[in-house]
Design a protein around this motif. Structure first.
Motif, PDB file in Angstrom:
ATOM      1  N   GLY A  74      -8.565 -18.748  -6.222  1.00 20.19           N
ATOM      2  CA  GLY A  74      -7.522 -17.827  -5.784  1.00 20.19           C
ATOM      3  C   GLY A  74      -7.940 -16.380  -5.753  1.00 20.19           C
ATOM      4  N   GLY A  75      -9.181 -16.097  -6.149  1.00 24.62           N
ATOM      5  CA  GLY A  75      -9.681 -14.731  -6.085  1.00 24.62           C
ATOM      6  C   GLY A  75      -9.120 -13.824  -7.163  1.00 24.62           C
ATOM      7  N   PHE A  76      -9.298 -12.538  -6.950  1.00 24.70           N
ATOM      8  CA  PHE A  76      -8.918 -11.535  -7.945  1.00 24.70           C
ATOM      9  C   PHE A  76      -7.412 -11.511  -8.181  1.00 24.70           C
ATOM     10  CE2 PHE A  76      -7.795  -7.198  -9.173  1.00 24.70           C
ATOM     11  CZ  PHE A  76      -8.631  -7.002 -10.254  1.00 24.70           C
ATOM     12  N   GLU A  77      -6.641 -11.671  -7.104  1.00 25.43           N
ATOM     13  CA  GLU A  77      -5.178 -11.601  -7.235  1.00 25.43           C
ATOM     14  C   GLU A  77      -4.650 -12.689  -8.159  1.00 25.43           C
ATOM     15  OE1 GLU A  77      -1.168 -11.837  -4.410  1.00 25.43           O
ATOM     16  OE2 GLU A  77      -3.178 -11.761  -3.501  1.00 25.43           O
ATOM     17  N   ALA A  78      -5.162 -13.914  -8.003  1.00 29.81           N
ATOM     18  CA  ALA A  78      -4.716 -15.014  -8.864  1.00 29.81           C
ATOM     19  C   ALA A  78      -5.141 -14.790 -10.303  1.00 29.81           C
ATOM     20  CB  ALA A  78      -5.272 -16.338  -8.348  1.00 29.81           C
ATOM     21  N   LEU A  79      -6.315 -14.181 -10.494  1.00 23.40           N
ATOM     22  CA  LEU A  79      -6.816 -13.943 -11.848  1.00 23.40           C
ATOM     23  C   LEU A  79      -5.934 -12.963 -12.607  1.00 23.40           C
ATOM     24  CD1 LEU A  79      -9.131 -14.325 -13.937  1.00 23.40           C
ATOM     25  CD2 LEU A  79     -10.261 -12.374 -12.845  1.00 23.40           C
ATOM     26  N   LEU A 117     -22.236   0.888  -7.706  1.00 27.09           N
ATOM     27  CA  LEU A 117     -20.807   0.618  -7.620  1.00 27.09           C
ATOM     28  C   LEU A 117     -20.602  -0.890  -7.541  1.00 27.09           C
ATOM     29  CD1 LEU A 117     -17.861   1.559  -7.260  1.00 27.09           C
ATOM     30  CD2 LEU A 117     -18.321   1.764  -4.802  1.00 27.09           C
ATOM     31  N   TRP A 118     -19.835  -1.439  -8.508  1.00 22.16           N
ATOM     32  CA  TRP A 118     -19.624  -2.885  -8.626  1.00 22.16           C
ATOM     33  C   TRP A 118     -18.143  -3.214  -8.510  1.00 22.16           C
ATOM     34  CZ3 TRP A 118     -23.887  -6.066  -9.264  1.00 22.16           C
ATOM     35  CH2 TRP A 118     -25.086  -5.442  -9.661  1.00 22.16           C
ATOM     36  N   ASN A 119     -17.855  -4.395  -8.016  1.00 23.12           N
ATOM     37  CA  ASN A 119     -16.491  -4.874  -7.881  1.00 23.12           C
ATOM     38  C   ASN A 119     -16.243  -6.036  -8.845  1.00 23.12           C
ATOM     39  OD1 ASN A 119     -13.883  -5.007  -6.388  1.00 23.12           O
ATOM     40  ND2 ASN A 119     -14.612  -7.039  -5.852  1.00 23.12           N
ATOM     41  N   PHE A 120     -15.129  -5.978  -9.589  1.00 21.45           N
ATOM     42  CA  PHE A 120     -14.794  -7.057 -10.523  1.00 21.45           C
ATOM     43  C   PHE A 120     -14.350  -8.298  -9.751  1.00 21.45           C
ATOM     44  CE2 PHE A 120     -14.581  -3.679 -13.631  1.00 21.45           C
ATOM     45  CZ  PHE A 120     -14.945  -4.303 -14.810  1.00 21.45           C
ATOM     46  N   GLU A 121     -14.984  -9.423 -10.061  1.00 20.75           N
ATOM     47  CA  GLU A 121     -14.583 -10.709  -9.501  1.00 20.75           C
ATOM     48  C   GLU A 121     -13.924 -11.599 -10.557  1.00 20.75           C
ATOM     49  OE1 GLU A 121     -14.808 -11.436  -6.391  1.00 20.75           O
ATOM     50  OE2 GLU A 121     -16.259 -10.018  -5.575  1.00 20.75           O
ATOM     51  N   GLY A 146       1.456  -4.070  -8.253  1.00 16.17           N
ATOM     52  CA  GLY A 146       0.411  -5.073  -8.048  1.00 16.17           C
ATOM     53  C   GLY A 146      -0.954  -4.439  -8.200  1.00 16.17           C
ATOM     54  N   LEU A 147      -1.858  -5.154  -8.845  1.00 11.20           N
ATOM     55  CA  LEU A 147      -3.229  -4.679  -9.021  1.00 11.20           C
ATOM     56  C   LEU A 147      -4.069  -5.267  -7.888  1.00 11.20           C
ATOM     57  CD1 LEU A 147      -5.134  -3.088 -10.894  1.00 11.20           C
ATOM     58  CD2 LEU A 147      -5.519  -5.200 -12.153  1.00 11.20           C
ATOM     59  N   SER A 148      -4.478  -4.411  -6.943  1.00  9.04           N
ATOM     60  CA  SER A 148      -5.138  -4.924  -5.746  1.00  9.04           C
ATOM     61  C   SER A 148      -6.623  -5.151  -5.944  1.00  9.04           C
ATOM     62  CB  SER A 148      -4.918  -3.955  -4.580  1.00  9.04           C
ATOM     63  OG  SER A 148      -5.415  -2.652  -4.897  1.00  9.04           O
ATOM     64  N   LYS A 149      -7.297  -4.303  -6.704  1.00  5.49           N
ATOM     65  CA  LYS A 149      -8.729  -4.474  -6.946  1.00  5.49           C
ATOM     66  C   LYS A 149      -9.159  -3.580  -8.102  1.00  5.49           C
ATOM     67  CE  LYS A 149     -10.192  -0.979  -3.572  1.00  5.49           C
ATOM     68  NZ  LYS A 149     -11.059  -0.683  -2.399  1.00  5.49           N
ATOM     69  N   MET A 150     -10.334  -3.860  -8.638  1.00  5.66           N
ATOM     70  CA  MET A 150     -10.919  -3.039  -9.692  1.00  5.66           C
ATOM     71  C   MET A 150     -12.410  -2.931  -9.440  1.00  5.66           C
ATOM     72  SD  MET A 150      -9.053  -3.742 -13.334  1.00  5.66           S
ATOM     73  CE  MET A 150     -10.374  -4.794 -13.767  1.00  5.66           C
ATOM     74  N   ASN A 151     -12.935  -1.741  -9.675  1.00  9.07           N
ATOM     75  CA  ASN A 151     -14.377  -1.573  -9.530  1.00  9.07           C
ATOM     76  C   ASN A 151     -14.947  -0.777 -10.685  1.00  9.07           C
ATOM     77  OD1 ASN A 151     -13.987   1.258  -8.754  1.00  9.07           O
ATOM     78  ND2 ASN A 151     -13.351   0.472  -6.772  1.00  9.07           N
ATOM     79  N   LEU A 152     -16.260  -0.804 -10.779  1.00  7.28           N
ATOM     80  CA  LEU A 152     -16.990  -0.163 -11.875  1.00  7.28           C
ATOM     81  C   LEU A 152     -18.131   0.659 -11.295  1.00  7.28           C
ATOM     82  CD1 LEU A 152     -18.000   0.087 -14.919  1.00  7.28           C
ATOM     83  CD2 LEU A 152     -19.297  -2.002 -14.451  1.00  7.28           C
TER      84      LEU A 152
END
Length: 291
Positions: A74-79, A117-121, A146-152
């Protein structure tokens, strides 16, 4: 007069010439043939390339399998919304373990692949990603936020975790967690939380529901009447100083040019995929990290 030597008494002893390679001369060692040794070395060298290629293909296949498992879960949204099932979680963890076994970086903490730059999966309890998600959802109902994405971003011993939040599907804001990162060993690093910031929201007027446009216009007019110091404080966001009060140790269990896997002291994994290398526009994305 008869000769003292009879023709029958003569015995011819043939002279056998030794091969040059086995003759011993003063000060020289006997040379031995090296045919079998040479053949064995050639066989090893020729057999090494296919073995290396097979291992690399196994690693690439494991990476693809892990990325597909994220998608199936389900990807990041489901997590972040808690919709991931136990079966999906164990499947992802199994594939994470399989990829870690093929880690190509023996000293990832000093690898040039680490910065960028990294994206949380994927992340678990205790991670700064989950911390940012909890901060957001404790302050806003899930129906509104809603939390759409997170990066580092990692560069020069500092890191920033940015959580992108959308409110009412029309107001976009960010929660930024700044940390200081230090190397503790070839695999181990320490992270100290420095500051948390709720950035000033950006409103996309075209997406505001009709029933809320009147309230939005009224709130905007009220905000313009606020004293300048208060308006500036709102524009700069809400800062929460942490001053290294919270810290954690983690280990990098896998690193290549595309995937980063770390584990905290409880062994819970976080998986990130690269968005941007440190040499390509990081200063524009994060001006504070300019060298």
């Amino acid at each position: 007069m008869r000769s003292s030597f009879s023709s029958t008494s003569l015995t011819v002893v043939p002279f056998i010439r030794l091969p040059e390679c086995n003759r011993r001369s003063p000060g020289h060692r006997i040379r031995r043939p090296r045919t079998s040794f040479t053949a064995m070395v050639q066989q090893t060298v020729e057999g090494g390339a296919p073995a290396t290629y097979a291992k690399e293909m196994e690693r690439l296949s494991a990476k693809e399998s892990l990325l597909l498992a994220f998608k199936d879960a389900g990807g990041f949204e489901a997590l972040v919304s808690g919709k991931t099932t136990d079966m999906q979680r164990i499947d992802v963890n199994e594939r994470i373990t399989g990829l870690e076994r093929l880690n190509p970086s023996p000293r990832p903490t000093t690898s040039p692949f680490l910065e960028g730059l990294w994206n949380f999966e994927w992340f678990g309890s205790g991670s700064p990603g989950l911390f940012a998600a909890k901060v957001i959802f404790e302050r806003f109902p899930s129906t509104l936020a809603g939390l759409s994405k997170m990066n580092l971003v990692l560069k020069d011993g500092y890191a920033k975790v940015t959580a992108h939040v959308k409110l009412l599907n029309s107001i976009e804001t960010k929660f930024v967690l700044s940390t200081k990162v230090s190397v503790e060993g070839p695999l181990r690093m320490k992270e100290e939380y420095v500051e948390g910031i709720f950035e000033s929201p950006t409103i996309v007027e075209e997406t505001i529901p009709e029933q809320l446009k009147g309230a939005y216009s009224q709130a905007l007019a009220t905000a313009q009447q606020l004293p300048v110091p208060i308006r500036d404080a709102v524009a700069n966001g809400l800062r929460v100083p942490l001053s290294g009060t919270f810290q954690r140790l983690f280990m990098i269990s896998y690193l290549d040019e595309e995937i980063l896997i770390i584990r905290d002291t409880a062994g819970i994994p976080e998986v990130l995929t690269r968005l941007e290398a440190p040499s390509s526009g990081m200063s524009e994305t994060n001006p504070e990290y300019e060298s």
